[in-house]
Design an enzyme around this catalytic site. Sequence first.
Site, PDB file in Angstrom:
ATOM      1  CB  THR A 327      -0.924   0.045   1.239  1.00  0.00           C
ATOM      2  OG1 THR A 327      -0.103   0.272   2.391  1.00  0.00           O
ATOM      3  CG2 THR A 327      -1.702  -1.244   1.403  1.00  0.00           C
ATOM      4  CB  CYS A 328       0.165   4.651  -1.159  1.00  0.00           C
ATOM      5  SG  CYS A 328       0.003   4.049  -2.830  1.00  0.00           S
ATOM      6  CG  ASP A 329      -0.135   4.278   5.744  1.00  0.00           C
ATOM      7  OD1 ASP A 329       0.803   5.048   6.054  1.00  0.00           O
ATOM      8  OD2 ASP A 329      -1.098   4.058   6.492  1.00  0.00           O
ATOM      9  CG  ASN A 366      -3.642   1.836  -1.286  1.00  0.00           C
ATOM     10  OD1 ASN A 366      -2.418   1.892  -1.381  1.00  0.00           O
ATOM     11  ND2 ASN A 366      -4.351   2.911  -1.037  1.00  0.00           N
TER      12      ASN A 366
END
Length: 382
Positions: A327-329, A366
């Site tokens: 994910t982009c986190d 996501n």
Amino acid sequence: MYLATLPPVTTIRTCIERHGAPLLLLSTEVVRNQYRAFRAALPGVEPHYALKPLPHPAVVAALDQEQAWFDVCSNGEVDVVRQQSIAPGRIIHTHPIKRDSDIRYALDAGITTFVFDNPYELPKFIPYADRIQLLMRLSFRSPEAIVDLSYKFGVQPHEALDLLLKAQGMGLTVRGLAFHVGSQCSNAGKYLEAIGFCRRLFSLAALEGITLDTLDIGGGFPVPYTEPMLPIQDFCAPIRNELERTFPGVRLIAEPGRFISAPAMTLVSSVMGKSDRNGVRWYYLDEGLYGSYSGKLYDHCDYSVITLRELEGDESPRQRAVVAGPTCDSVDVVYEGIPLPDLAPGDCIISPMMGAYTAASATEFNFFPKTRIVVIEEELPQ
Ligand SMILES: Cc1ncc(COP(=O)(O)O)c(C=O)c1O
């Protein structure tokens, strides 16, 4: 690293060829072996598999073949046992806080044993008093357990007799006591303390004319993740002795969850890409903290990591690396400083002991879908 319940490497390879990665490989044979080991460690105790760590139909079906019992806590879990046609007399409902609709949902499925831990819950049972039996859950705090399950639930021991009398005064049938000393317990001490108190409470209740005939010692039985743990036989030996000494003739229940399911599932994820950031190698996997590694957050659990190439004998030099989820986190970092060989996209990472509180708490943040669970015995019948 505990690799004893890992599927053979050829099985892992076959499943990857058929389905790609990521994958969770579930072995119902391991489920059954864990159940048998538990039964042997605590003979005379009815193990009710707590569905929450892995509420998978194949696990329930495998345990049904062992004539197991089940512990459910929600309408969804009721659905799972119902779909497998489990006899309702083998199921208990152990959530201490329920809506009236939850009680009715379980009753409609034929489940008649429920748990309470406070006076506000009692009036909810009055309309069904002639059909139900109750267990009263006590709190025994376990700061040393990985997850202290007596923080949120359980009547305080010094208030327990009053609550029992209150339930009796409302015309409710209380059959026994229950507790959960905390998940992934490292020793049996808390169980012994709790059993000792319950013994005294059984006697005090009898003096008040309340006959209790059931004791539920909950879950909490540990498995080895990154550290060795006492074998279940040794862990349970003092519990077994204490129960035999102090509770002869009483129906004894346990609610193991993690012990049954954790060793039964293996995570296979693969490298999506890599980078070198400030001199440190990063690998980005197709699984992370928002997925099956969510147990690192919610279950405070640490899992082992090994590459499939290493399992196949690759001994190339290793370099410390960061392993991150897809994910982009930025919080989605699974491990830092893990020694790994030089990996390429598509190389697979294996984590054993991923059957408890992993897929069960995964999200689709996501829009990365939850990892598919493949039942090994269905995939590769003997
Ligand atoms: C009521 C109850 N029973 C059983 C369990 C299973 O515990 P474990 O997985 O530690 O055996 C839990 C875990 O949360 C629980 O809340």
